[in-house]
Scaffold this motif. Structure first.
Motif, PDB file in Angstrom:
ATOM      1  N   GLY A 170      40.115  38.958  37.137  1.00 18.30           N
ATOM      2  CA  GLY A 170      38.916  38.864  37.194  1.00 18.30           C
ATOM      3  C   GLY A 170      37.300  38.443  36.449  1.00 18.30           C
ATOM      4  O   GLY A 170      36.992  37.918  36.452  1.00 18.30           O
ATOM      5  N   ILE A 171      37.894  39.582  35.752  1.00 18.83           N
ATOM      6  CA  ILE A 171      36.388  39.835  34.524  1.00 18.83           C
ATOM      7  C   ILE A 171      37.471  38.871  33.548  1.00 18.83           C
ATOM      8  O   ILE A 171      35.992  37.422  32.947  1.00 18.83           O
ATOM      9  CB  ILE A 171      36.895  41.072  33.515  1.00 18.83           C
ATOM     10  CG1 ILE A 171      35.923  41.635  34.674  1.00 18.83           C
ATOM     11  CG2 ILE A 171      36.093  40.748  32.624  1.00 18.83           C
ATOM     12  CD1 ILE A 171      35.674  43.561  34.337  1.00 18.83           C
ATOM     13  N   LEU A 172      37.962  38.321  32.677  1.00 21.87           N
ATOM     14  CA  LEU A 172      38.434  37.095  32.213  1.00 21.87           C
ATOM     15  C   LEU A 172      38.174  35.962  33.011  1.00 21.87           C
ATOM     16  O   LEU A 172      38.043  35.350  31.915  1.00 21.87           O
ATOM     17  CB  LEU A 172      39.874  36.521  31.745  1.00 21.87           C
ATOM     18  CG  LEU A 172      40.522  37.800  30.758  1.00 21.87           C
ATOM     19  CD1 LEU A 172      41.539  37.794  30.443  1.00 21.87           C
ATOM     20  CD2 LEU A 172      39.445  38.202  29.508  1.00 21.87           C
ATOM     21  N   MET A 173      38.512  35.627  34.272  1.00 21.84           N
ATOM     22  CA  MET A 173      37.461  34.631  34.496  1.00 21.84           C
ATOM     23  C   MET A 173      36.007  33.976  34.481  1.00 21.84           C
ATOM     24  O   MET A 173      35.807  32.620  34.334  1.00 21.84           O
ATOM     25  CB  MET A 173      38.120  33.902  36.054  1.00 21.84           C
ATOM     26  CG  MET A 173      40.315  34.425  35.989  1.00 21.84           C
ATOM     27  SD  MET A 173      40.899  34.047  37.821  1.00 21.84           S
ATOM     28  CE  MET A 173      39.998  31.956  38.129  1.00 21.84           C
ATOM     29  N   ILE A 174      35.166  34.678  35.241  1.00 20.37           N
ATOM     30  CA  ILE A 174      33.886  35.351  34.812  1.00 20.37           C
ATOM     31  C   ILE A 174      33.580  34.877  33.770  1.00 20.37           C
ATOM     32  O   ILE A 174      32.686  33.927  33.481  1.00 20.37           O
ATOM     33  CB  ILE A 174      33.878  36.668  35.622  1.00 20.37           C
ATOM     34  CG1 ILE A 174      33.771  37.252  37.273  1.00 20.37           C
ATOM     35  CG2 ILE A 174      32.103  36.976  35.492  1.00 20.37           C
ATOM     36  CD1 ILE A 174      33.551  38.490  37.282  1.00 20.37           C
ATOM     37  N   LEU A 175      34.278  35.043  32.549  1.00 20.37           N
ATOM     38  CA  LEU A 175      33.800  34.680  31.249  1.00 20.37           C
ATOM     39  C   LEU A 175      33.735  34.039  31.111  1.00 20.37           C
ATOM     40  O   LEU A 175      33.111  32.846  31.044  1.00 20.37           O
ATOM     41  CB  LEU A 175      35.285  36.021  30.585  1.00 20.37           C
ATOM     42  CG  LEU A 175      34.085  37.881  30.151  1.00 20.37           C
ATOM     43  CD1 LEU A 175      35.239  38.062  28.705  1.00 20.37           C
ATOM     44  CD2 LEU A 175      32.880  37.442  29.968  1.00 20.37           C
ATOM     45  N   LEU A 176      35.637  33.319  31.320  1.00 22.02           N
ATOM     46  CA  LEU A 176      35.777  31.487  31.069  1.00 22.02           C
ATOM     47  C   LEU A 176      34.944  30.533  32.336  1.00 22.02           C
ATOM     48  O   LEU A 176      34.042  30.101  32.214  1.00 22.02           O
ATOM     49  CB  LEU A 176      36.918  31.789  31.812  1.00 22.02           C
ATOM     50  CG  LEU A 176      37.357  30.140  31.119  1.00 22.02           C
ATOM     51  CD1 LEU A 176      36.967  29.368  29.676  1.00 22.02           C
ATOM     52  CD2 LEU A 176      38.990  29.991  31.601  1.00 22.02           C
ATOM     53  N   PHE A 177      35.235  30.716  33.834  1.00 22.95           N
ATOM     54  CA  PHE A 177      34.406  30.124  34.943  1.00 22.95           C
ATOM     55  C   PHE A 177      32.940  30.243  34.976  1.00 22.95           C
ATOM     56  O   PHE A 177      32.807  29.174  34.786  1.00 22.95           O
ATOM     57  CB  PHE A 177      35.195  29.892  35.414  1.00 22.95           C
ATOM     58  CG  PHE A 177      36.523  29.274  35.533  1.00 22.95           C
ATOM     59  CD1 PHE A 177      36.930  28.339  35.373  1.00 22.95           C
ATOM     60  CD2 PHE A 177      37.796  30.241  35.313  1.00 22.95           C
ATOM     61  CE1 PHE A 177      38.193  27.631  35.133  1.00 22.95           C
ATOM     62  CE2 PHE A 177      39.129  29.636  35.388  1.00 22.95           C
ATOM     63  CZ  PHE A 177      39.238  28.608  35.221  1.00 22.95           C
ATOM     64  N   SER A 178      32.357  31.327  34.886  1.00 21.67           N
ATOM     65  CA  SER A 178      30.905  31.184  34.382  1.00 21.67           C
ATOM     66  C   SER A 178      30.583  31.614  33.458  1.00 21.67           C
ATOM     67  O   SER A 178      28.808  30.246  32.818  1.00 21.67           O
ATOM     68  CB  SER A 178      30.955  32.739  35.706  1.00 21.67           C
ATOM     69  OG  SER A 178      31.536  32.753  36.699  1.00 21.67           O
ATOM     70  N   VAL A 179      30.405  32.062  32.779  1.00 18.25           N
ATOM     71  CA  VAL A 179      29.978  32.618  31.422  1.00 18.25           C
ATOM     72  C   VAL A 179      29.605  31.366  30.520  1.00 18.25           C
ATOM     73  O   VAL A 179      28.580  30.575  29.870  1.00 18.25           O
ATOM     74  CB  VAL A 179      29.903  33.931  30.686  1.00 18.25           C
ATOM     75  CG1 VAL A 179      29.210  34.356  29.483  1.00 18.25           C
ATOM     76  CG2 VAL A 179      29.211  34.478  32.004  1.00 18.25           C
ATOM     77  N   HIS A 180      30.983  30.922  30.204  1.00 16.83           N
ATOM     78  CA  HIS A 180      30.662  29.846  28.715  1.00 16.83           C
ATOM     79  C   HIS A 180      30.746  28.340  29.457  1.00 16.83           C
ATOM     80  O   HIS A 180      30.304  28.151  29.180  1.00 16.83           O
ATOM     81  CB  HIS A 180      32.855  30.122  28.278  1.00 16.83           C
ATOM     82  CG  HIS A 180      32.723  31.109  27.694  1.00 16.83           C
ATOM     83  ND1 HIS A 180      31.618  31.809  26.561  1.00 16.83           N
ATOM     84  CD2 HIS A 180      33.544  32.458  27.330  1.00 16.83           C
ATOM     85  CE1 HIS A 180      31.984  32.834  25.808  1.00 16.83           C
ATOM     86  NE2 HIS A 180      33.413  33.194  26.631  1.00 16.83           N
TER      87      HIS A 180
END
Lengths: 502, 313
Positions: free
Chosen positions: B148-158
C-alpha cells in the motif's frame, strides 16, 4: 447542435472557473486523529481543540507569545477580593444559527459546563459558584476562592460560547451539529473521514478570514499524511514526525512552521502509590536524582528526534514566562554513581514502562543504555497506551514514560500532577510545601508572586523528582507553499486568521 | 433444497448467539479501563465515574452482556461513547464503503486469479506456469501495508495519478470513487488473487485428467469448449467455497488496508474503536461482520448446491 456544443463548452468553462475559484479558497488539513464529540463542554481530545478553533470563538485567546487577548469578551475586571470576575462582552456577535451572542448565552454556556452530565469543563471551573447576567453585555462570575488561572481557562474550551438554541436540542444532537460564534460554521462530519466547515458570512471579525472552506481529514499514519501533502491532496498537515523534517525541507513545494510546546515528555515515578512505590527509584530521591543525572537529554533528542525537540528538565514550556531560562542539566555519571553509593544501591533495577510506539520505545532504549553507565539495570516494558494509563493510575508501575500536551497557565501543567490527591498524580507524590506553593500560584494575582511560587515548585520537584522531565516537543507543521499567513502557536492549535491559499 | 436452507438457517441462530458471547467476552480481555481511556488527557474522576455509570461499566459482566444483547434484539447496537452517535448509524454508514472495497477487491482477485489458474493448469510445466506461480508467491508473501505504501509513493507522490488516501462516494463522483478505491482494492485483492490462482490451477489439473474431459476431447470438441465448459465449470466448485471464505479474509484484510489508505470503512472504525476502548462500536462492528461472514458461508453452500445437483438431495 452547434448552439448546444457552445453552451456546453461555456458551462464547462464556467464550472471550471467556479471550481478554480472555489479551489483557491479551500484548505484541506491533515489531522493525526479523528476528534471525539464536537461539543466544547464534553470534548476530551487535543485534536478536537484544533477543529474548535475554527468553529467556536472563545471569550479570550492567546497570542503566540502567550499573552491573553480578548475575543468574545472585550475586557474583564476582578473584584478587590479576587472572588468575582466581571466580563464585558462584544456587541453585535452572532452565532452561526443567526441568534445573538450575549450575556444570557454566556451564562447558559458556563452553566452548561458546570451541570451537563459528563462535562469535562466542570473540573477546570471547579471554583466557580455562580454566573450572573448583569446586563445584556456584562456577566459576573462568582468564585469560592481567588483563582488566577480563570482567564487562561476561558481562553480554551471552557471559554467557547455555544448557541443556547442549538444546545437545547440535546448534547448528542449538538455534538453532531455544533453551533458557535466562530469564523467557520459546521457543514458535515463523516467519522474517520472528514469534518467540513465553511466560512460564516456574519462572523464578527470577518475581515480576518480569507478562506471559504476548511476540510479536516484525520490520517493517523504520519508517512501517509506526508504522502498526501506531497501529492497535493492536502494543503497542511499537523504533527509532522521530526524524522521527516529533512524530507519536507528538501521538497521545493513545501514549507514548514514550528514552535516549542507548552507541555513536556517526562517519566512519572511511583513514589507513594502501593507496593510498586517500594522500588529503589520510588523510595529514594537520591536514586531518582542519579537516574536524572545519568541522562544526556541533548543526546536523547538528537538520537531519537534528529535534535528537533528541546532538551529540558522543567515542567513549563520554553514559551511560558514561568519557564526558568537555563540550559538542560548536563550529564554527570560520577555524581550519579556517588548518589547511588550513598543510597546503598549501586546497581538498582528500574522497571521502566514505555508506551509501545516506535519513537517512545527508542526513547526507552536510549534511557536504558545511558542509565546503565551509572549502574542502573533498566528493564523496559512496552505497553499499549490506554493500558499503561490504567496501570499507572492504579499504582501498578514503577516508572512510566508519559507526556502532557500543556496548558497556557502554569497551573494546568503542574497542579493535578504533584498536588496531594491531584487527579493526574499517579505516583501519589505529596509535599505540603509544594501544595502551599501551588495554592499561592492559583490565588495570587501578581505575576512576580506567582513566578516565585512556581520557581519554588520547580526547585522542590526538581530535587524530589516525582516526575523526571526529559524534553519539550516542538509542534511541527508542513504545508504547501501556496498556504500563506500561517502563524504557529505554542498550544499547537491551528488558527486560520489571515491564512490564504493560492 | 428447502429443507437444506431451513436446516442451515436453524444452525444460524445458535451460532450468532455464541458469536455475540465470544465478542463480548473477548473484548473484556482488552487491558485498560475504557472509562479512563475515554476520559481524555485530563482523566477527570467525575467524568470517569459518569462514563462508568452511563455505559454500565460499573456493572458485572453478565449484566452488561444482558444490557447489550437486549439492545441488539431491539435493533439498538448502542452508542459510540467517543463521538456520541448510534453504532447502528455508524455501521450503516461504513458498511457500503467496506462492502464496495471488498467487492472490488474480489473482482480484481477473480479477474486475475481464475484466468491465471487456468493458464497455469493448461500450460502446466511451461514458462507460463512458472511465471503464474512466481507471481502468486509474490502476491501471497507481500504484506498489505507495505505494498500500500509503495503504491501511494509511486502512483500518488511520484506520478500524481491517484489520490493518496480518502474515499469519495460514487454518488458524489464516479471517477473520484474509482480513483480512491482502485489502489486499496488492488492491494487487498492481490493476496486473494494468488490463493484463487493456486486453487483454480490444482482444481483444473484434477478435472482435466478426468474421464469426462477425455470423452469431451474424443467427441472432437474444441479445446476452448473443453477447458471452459467441461473443465472450468467442474473446477469452480471448490473455488467458489474458497472465494466465500476468502471474502472473510478480505474483511479482515480491509482493516489494515483501510488504515493505510485512510478509508472510512468498517476496518478503520473498529481499529479506532479498539484503541479508544469504544466498546459499543467494537461489539457492533464485530457482530455485524461475523453475521455477514456466516451468511456468506450459507450463500456459498447454497451456490455450491446450485451448481452441484448431487448436494441438493
Amino acid at each position: 447542435m452547434r448552439g448546444l456544443i457552445r453552451s456546453g463548452l461555456t458551462a464547462l468553462a464556467f464550472s471550471s472557473l467556479v471550481a478554480q475559484a472555489a479551489g483557491a479558497q479551500q484548505l484541506r488539513v491533515g489531522l493525526q486523529e479523528d476528534p471525539d464529540a464536537l461539543d466544547p463542554t464534553i470534548s476530551r481530545t487535543f485534536v478536537g481543540r484544533i477543529v474548535f478553533a475554527s468553529l467556536c470563538d472563545k471569550l479570550f485567546d492567546i497570542t503566540p507569545d502567550l499573552k491573553l487577548v480578548p475575543r468574545l469578551a472585550t475586557g474583564y475586571e476582578w473584584s478587590s477580593d479576587q472572588k468575582s470576575l466581571i466580563l464585558k462582552l462584544r456587541d453585535g456577535v452572532l452565532f452561526q444559527d443567526g441568534t445573538k451572542m450575549d450575556a444570557a448565552a454566556v451564562k447558559y454556556t458556563l452553566d452548561r459546563h458546570l451541570t451537563l452530565p459528563g462535562s469535562t469543563r466542570k473540573s477546570e471551573m471547579a471554583g466557580v459558584t455562580g454566573i450572573e447576567v448583569v446586563d445584556p453585555l456584562t456577566v459576573k462570575i462568582a468564585l469560592s476562592a481567588p483563582f488566577a488561572p480563570l482567564i487562561a481557562v476561558l481562553s480554551d474550551r471552557a471559554g467557547m460560547i455555544v448557541s443556547p438554541k442549538a444546545a437545547e436540542a440535546g448534547a448528542t444532537a449538538f455534538a453532531n451539529h455544533p453551533v458557535c460564534a466562530g469564523p467557520f460554521k459546521f457543514v458535515e462530519r463523516i467519522p474517520q473521514d472528514r469534518i467540513v466547515l465553511e466560512r460564516f458570512p456574519d462572523y464578527w471579525d470577518k475581515g480576518q478570514i480569507k478562506l471559504d472552506k476548511i476540510t479536516f481529514l484525520p490520517i493517523p499514519d504520519s508517512a501517509v499524511r506526508l504522502a498526501n501533502l506531497k501529492s497535493g491532496d492536502l494543503d497542511l498537515i499537523e504533527r509532522v514526525a521530526p524524522t521527516d523534517l529533512d524530507e519536507v525541507k528538501s521538497n521545493p513545494k513545501l514549507i514548514t512552521a514550528s514552535i516549542g510546546e507548552l507541555g513536556y515528555q517526562g517519566i512519572t515515578i511511583n513514589t507513594n502509590n502501593g507496593p510498586q512505590a517500594k522500588s529503589p527509584i520510588g523510595s529514594d530521591e537520591r536514586v531518582r536524582q542519579a537516574f536524572s543525572l545519568s541522562i544526556d537529554r541533548e543526546a536523547l533528542v538528537q538520537v531519537v528526534y534528529n535534535g528537533f525537540f528541546i532538551a529540558d528538565d522543567q515542567w513549563t514550556g520554553p514559551a511560558s514566562p514561568f519557564h526558568i531560562k537555563r540550559p538542560a542539566p548536563a550529564r554527570d555519571i560520577a555524581k550519579a554513581k556517588a548518589l547511588l553509593a550513598a543510597a546503598g544501591q549501586p546497581h538498582p533495577t528500574v522497571n521502566l514502562t514505555v508506551p509501545n510506539t516506535p519513537t517512545l520505545m527508542q526513547v526507552g532504549q536510549v534511557l536504558q543504555s545511558m542509565a546503565a553507565e551509572a549502574g542502573f539495570d533498566v528493564k523496559l516494558q512496552a505497553i499499549e497506551f490506554a493500558s499503561g494509563l490504567a496501570a499507572s493510575s492504579k499504582g501498578e508501575l514503577e516508572a512510566f514514560v508519559l507526556a502532557w500536551s500543556g496548558r497556557t497557565d502554569p497551573d494546568g501543567n503542574i497542579f493535578s500532577f504533584v498536588s496531594c490527591g491531584g487527579a493526574l498524580n499517579d505516583g501519589k507524590y505529596c509535599n505540603k510545601e509544594v501544595d502551599a506553593a501551588l495554592q499561592t500560584g492559583r490565588t495570587a494575582s501578581d505575576f512576580a508572586e506567582r513566578k516565585a511560587a512556581y520557581d519554588k515548585i520547580t526547585e522542590i520537584t526538581g530535587r524530589e523528582l516525582p516526575i523526571i522531565y526529559l524534553f519539550h516537543q516542538q509542534w511541527l507543521w508542513a504545508m504547501s507553499k501556496s498556504v500563506k499567513g500561517f502563524t504557529p502557536y505554542p498550544d499547537g492549535i491551528l488558527r486560520f486568521n489571515n491564512v490564504t491559499k493560492g | 433444497m428447502r429443507r437444506f436452507i431451513l436446516h442451515r438457517l436453524g444452525v444460524l441462530v445458535p451460532t450468532l448467539i455464541f458469536v455475540s458471547m465470544m465478542i463480548f467476552a473477548l473484548q473484556q480481555l482488552l487491558p485498560g479501563d475504557p472509562a479512563l481511556a475515554l476520559a481524555g488527557e485530563e482523566r477527570d474522576p467525575q467524568v470517569i465515574q459518569f462514563l462508568r455509570a452511563r455505559y454500565h461499566l460499573d456493572q458485572p459482566l453478565p449484566v452488561r452482556y444482558a444490557y447489550w444483547i437486549g439492545g441488539v434484539l431491539h435493533g439498538d447496537l448502542g452508542e459510540s461513547i467517543r463521538i456520541q452517535r448510534p453504532v447502528a448509524e455508524l455501521v450503516l454508514e461504513k458498511l457500503p464503503v467496506t462492502g464496495e472495497l471488498t467487492v472490488m477487491a474480489m473482482i480484481i482477485a477473480l479477474t486475475i486469479g481464475i484466468p491465471a489458474g487456468i493458464v497455469a493448469a493448461v500450460k502446466r510445466g511451461t514458462a507460463w506456469d512458472v511465471a503464474a506461480n512466481a507471481v502468486a508467491l509474490w502476491g501471497l508473501s507481500t504484506p498489505n501495508f507495505w505494498l500500500g505504501i509503495l503504491m501511494i509513493l509511486l502512483f500518488s507522490v511520484h506520478l500524481g495519478w491517484l489520490p493518496a488516501s480518502g474515499y469519495v462516494s460514487p454518488f458524489e463522483s464516479l471517477w473520484g470513487n474509482l480513483s480512491t478505491l482502485i489502489m486499496p482494492a488492488f492491494v487487498l485483492g492481490n493476496a486473494i488473487a494468488a490463493v484463487i490462482m493456486r486453487h483454480t490451477r490444482s482444481a483444473m489439473l484434477q478435472v482435466m485428467r478426468s474421464d469426462y474431459v477425455r470423452t469431451a476431447r474424443a467427441k472432437g470438441l474444441s479445446e476452448r469448449v473443453v477447458i471452459l465448459k467441461h473443465g472450468l465449470r467442474n473446477a469452480l466448485g471448490p473455488v467458489i467455497t474458497l472465494g466465500a471464505l476468502e471474502f472473510g479474509q478480505l474483511l479482515s484484510g480491509a482493516v489494515l488496508t483501510e488504515q493505510v489508505f485512510t478509508i472510512p470503512g468498517f476496518g478503520k472504525l473498529v481499529v479506532d474503536a479498539v484503541f479508544n476502548r469504544d466498546y459499543a462500536v467494537v461489539q457492533g462492528v464485530v457482530l455485524c461482520t461475523a453475521s455477514f461472514y456466516i451468511l456468506l458461508n450459507l450463500a456459498a453452500d447454497l451456490l455450491y448446491a446450485a451448481i452441484n445437483p448431487r448436494l441438493r438431495a
